[in-house]
Design an enzyme around this catalytic site. Structure first.
Site, PDB file in Angstrom:
ATOM      1  N   TRP A 121      13.440  -0.881  62.468  1.00  0.00           N
ATOM      2  CA  TRP A 121      12.264  -1.721  62.188  1.00  0.00           C
ATOM      3  C   TRP A 121      11.686  -1.233  60.861  1.00  0.00           C
ATOM      4  O   TRP A 121      11.175  -0.118  60.754  1.00  0.00           O
ATOM      5  CB  TRP A 121      11.202  -1.613  63.285  1.00  0.00           C
ATOM      6  CG  TRP A 121      10.005  -2.461  62.941  1.00  0.00           C
ATOM      7  CD1 TRP A 121       8.944  -2.102  62.179  1.00  0.00           C
ATOM      8  CD2 TRP A 121       9.783  -3.812  63.296  1.00  0.00           C
ATOM      9  NE1 TRP A 121       8.064  -3.144  62.035  1.00  0.00           N
ATOM     10  CE2 TRP A 121       8.559  -4.211  62.714  1.00  0.00           C
ATOM     11  CE3 TRP A 121      10.499  -4.738  64.050  1.00  0.00           C
ATOM     12  CZ2 TRP A 121       8.037  -5.497  62.871  1.00  0.00           C
ATOM     13  CZ3 TRP A 121       9.973  -6.008  64.207  1.00  0.00           C
ATOM     14  CH2 TRP A 121       8.756  -6.385  63.623  1.00  0.00           C
ATOM     15  N   ARG A 142       6.258   4.744  73.737  1.00  0.00           N
ATOM     16  CA  ARG A 142       6.036   5.481  72.494  1.00  0.00           C
ATOM     17  C   ARG A 142       4.666   6.134  72.609  1.00  0.00           C
ATOM     18  O   ARG A 142       3.642   5.452  72.631  1.00  0.00           O
ATOM     19  CB  ARG A 142       6.062   4.541  71.286  1.00  0.00           C
ATOM     20  CG  ARG A 142       7.398   3.914  71.038  1.00  0.00           C
ATOM     21  CD  ARG A 142       7.435   3.219  69.691  1.00  0.00           C
ATOM     22  NE  ARG A 142       6.533   2.087  69.614  1.00  0.00           N
ATOM     23  CZ  ARG A 142       6.238   1.448  68.484  1.00  0.00           C
ATOM     24  NH1 ARG A 142       6.740   1.869  67.343  1.00  0.00           N
ATOM     25  NH2 ARG A 142       5.447   0.404  68.491  1.00  0.00           N
ATOM     26  N   LYS A 199       1.369   3.786  57.120  1.00  0.00           N
ATOM     27  CA  LYS A 199       0.618   4.100  58.333  1.00  0.00           C
ATOM     28  C   LYS A 199      -0.206   5.377  58.261  1.00  0.00           C
ATOM     29  O   LYS A 199      -1.392   5.349  58.016  1.00  0.00           O
ATOM     30  CB  LYS A 199       1.577   4.151  59.521  1.00  0.00           C
ATOM     31  CG  LYS A 199       2.133   2.801  59.950  1.00  0.00           C
ATOM     32  CD  LYS A 199       2.963   2.943  61.187  1.00  0.00           C
ATOM     33  CE  LYS A 199       3.550   1.610  61.656  1.00  0.00           C
ATOM     34  NZ  LYS A 199       2.555   0.646  62.076  1.00  0.00           N
ATOM     35  N   GLN A 240       5.983   6.351  60.402  1.00  0.00           N
ATOM     36  CA  GLN A 240       5.368   6.903  61.609  1.00  0.00           C
ATOM     37  C   GLN A 240       5.578   8.399  61.760  1.00  0.00           C
ATOM     38  O   GLN A 240       4.822   9.066  62.461  1.00  0.00           O
ATOM     39  CB  GLN A 240       5.919   6.169  62.837  1.00  0.00           C
ATOM     40  CG  GLN A 240       5.574   4.687  62.822  1.00  0.00           C
ATOM     41  CD  GLN A 240       5.894   3.985  64.118  1.00  0.00           C
ATOM     42  OE1 GLN A 240       5.765   4.548  65.199  1.00  0.00           O
ATOM     43  NE2 GLN A 240       6.292   2.731  64.029  1.00  0.00           N
ATOM     44  N   ASP A 256      12.467   6.133  55.635  1.00  0.00           N
ATOM     45  CA  ASP A 256      11.210   5.468  55.981  1.00  0.00           C
ATOM     46  C   ASP A 256      10.471   6.348  56.989  1.00  0.00           C
ATOM     47  O   ASP A 256      10.822   6.391  58.159  1.00  0.00           O
ATOM     48  CB  ASP A 256      11.539   4.087  56.568  1.00  0.00           C
ATOM     49  CG  ASP A 256      10.299   3.318  57.030  1.00  0.00           C
ATOM     50  OD1 ASP A 256       9.189   3.867  56.948  1.00  0.00           O
ATOM     51  OD2 ASP A 256      10.463   2.169  57.476  1.00  0.00           O
ATOM     52  N   GLU A 303      15.044   5.333  59.431  1.00  0.00           N
ATOM     53  CA  GLU A 303      13.964   6.156  59.960  1.00  0.00           C
ATOM     54  C   GLU A 303      14.580   7.458  60.482  1.00  0.00           C
ATOM     55  O   GLU A 303      15.596   7.413  61.178  1.00  0.00           O
ATOM     56  CB  GLU A 303      13.267   5.458  61.124  1.00  0.00           C
ATOM     57  CG  GLU A 303      12.679   4.107  60.812  1.00  0.00           C
ATOM     58  CD  GLU A 303      12.382   3.331  62.084  1.00  0.00           C
ATOM     59  OE1 GLU A 303      11.277   3.503  62.640  1.00  0.00           O
ATOM     60  OE2 GLU A 303      13.262   2.564  62.518  1.00  0.00           O
TER      61      GLU A 303
END
Length: 449
Positions: free
Chosen positions: A150, A419, A285, A259, A256, A223
């Site tokens: 994502w 999560r 974020k 998060q 990436d 990620e």
């Protein structure tokens, strides 16, 4: 970024029918098949959000995985109040002290040669810029990303996103290839003893990519821990091998860390675990602690090559001073309060608590993650690992009723995976409260099946 496959529906009716009716009449629903959470939030502070009718809800998602300092952190509030009265927004070609300070501050947290920063707003926008830069510098256009990735909903970022949002929107950007996810709990290619054989899996993945490529590979965008893919962390050694595959093909490695970046996993950056350094790093974020701020970090060499070729990413809110000032405060608090160390310590407490839940509830199939980014996968049967959308929905709903906001990822072929990402400023008592509510909710949901 975060996906609409994360089901946070609350089916209880809103205590404010008029406000709820106005929302249903006027708001576009943007979360796929999921509805809005059923309560109206009017304020938030620390680890909690508060509803219009006065309910207090523990936030185990840090907003949209962003509010790493908790909601309404006093130093963030002070920075916004001061900065908006001095300098909020400029012509995109102008520079300001907060922007220069943040670029320098980020470079100070990173290993060489990541020294240059481009400040933007969202993770999707930053991934877009990173992909655009990689294409320009390499002369290629093909992008590789994980099959449960994502990275955002803008064109290039959406093209590199496979966990959701691909159907019904016409052709994606050409030259996007999916790489199989190294998922130790649900391995697809295994050793003789049934464990994930990630070396063979990675080699096969690139054999397929090489077969499809037109010779124009530009970058691999990944990620370091797939979040919307179900909190999946590649095994040790994987990122190093992936970097080598990229170098063999003249590709750039883009990481990436929307998060995972800025202390959430117990270190400043998740990629540091293996000692590799990406060619391009994307932050979002957590950098704005809930405000829209993102960054693309790269080397002097790549920046120079991009500039020589006329790199263009001129947006309305590039290098805005207001959010850059917030980013400086975020770095100051993270450094001063040693929140990387705190995240590691609290993460150990959280994991121990989740393991205790696993001993009591047979529907907990796997616990994974790092620091204060934890995943808890629900299954109907630990042997078959059969998942259940209904179970995940019931637990999520019951948690909210009991005062805990949880987020569950439900993708084909997986059980529901929570999560769990509380703020780095959460207390041990707040973690204990969340675990206690989750314990009750799982028991109630199993009984209701």
């Amino acid at each position: 970024m975060s996906s609409p496959t994360s089901d946070t529906r609350a089916l209880a009716s809103s205590p404010d029918p008029a406000t709820r009716a106005a929302a249903e009449r006027h708001l576009v629903r943007y979360a796929g098949h999921a509805d809005f959470v059923g309560e109206i939030i009017t304020s938030a502070a620390g680890s909690f959000v508060y509803t219009r009718d006065g309910r207090k809800i523990l936030d185990f998602t840090s907003g949209q995985m962003s509010a790493i300092l908790g909601h309404s952190h006093p130093e963030i509030v002070d920075t916004v109040r001061r900065q908006i009265g001095e300098l909020d927004h400029l012509y995109s070609g102008m520079l300001s002290p907060p922007v220069i300070d943040l670029a320098a501050g980020l470079a100070g947290t990173l290993p060489a040669p990541l020294t240059k920063a481009l400040l933007l707003t969202t993770g999707a926008e930053a991934n877009e810029a990173a992909i655009r830069m990689a294409k320009l510098v390499t002369g290629g256009h093909e992008i590789v990303s994980f099959a449960r990735s994502w990275h955002g909903m803008t064109q290039a970022a959406a093209g590199a996103t496979y966990s959701a949002g691909r159907r019904g929107y016409g052709p994606a950007a050409p030259g996007n290839f999916a790489l199989p996810v190294p998922h130790a709990y649900r391995p697809d290619i295994t050793t003789a003893t049934g464990e994930l054989d990630w070396q063979r899996q990675l080699a096969l993945g690139f054999d397929l990519i090489d077969a499809q490529s037109t010779g124009s590979l530009a970058a691999c965008l990944i990620e370091p821990i797939l979040s919307s893919g179900g909190i999946i962390e590649p095994p040790l050694g994987y990122l190093t091998a992936l970097r080598d595959k990229c170098r063999e093909r003249g590709m750039l490695l883009i990481v990436d860390e929307a998060q995972t970046g800025l202390c959430r996993t117990g270190s400043w950056y998740a990629f540091e675990r293996e000692g590799i350094v990406p060619d391009i790093l994307v932050l979002s974020k957590t950098l704005g602690a809930g405000l829209p701020l993102a960054a693309v970090l790269t080397s002097d060499d790549i920046e120079q090559r991009a500039h020589d070729r006329g790199f263009l990413f001129f947006t309305t809110h590039v290098a805005d001073p207001l959010v850059a000032a917030v980013g400086n405060t975020v770095l100051e608090v993270l450094t001063r309060d040693r929140l990387d160390v705190r995240a590691a310590q609290l993460g150990a407490i959280l994991r121990e608590g989740l393991q205790e839940l696993g001993e009591r509830h047979a529907v907990i199939g796997d616990i994974r993650g790092r620091g204060l980014l934890a995943g808890l996968e629900l299954v109907l049967d630990r042997e078959t690992k059969e998942g259940s959308d209904e179970l995940g929905t019931l637990v999520t709903r019951r948690c909210l009723e009991l005062g805990l906001h949880m987020n569950i990822v439900q993708l084909p072929g997986m059980g529901g995976t929570f999560r769990i990402a509380p703020p780095l400023t959460a207390t041990e008592d707040e973690l204990a409260l969340g675990l206690s509510i989750l314990d009750t909710a799982i028991g109630d949901a199993v009984a209701a099946l």
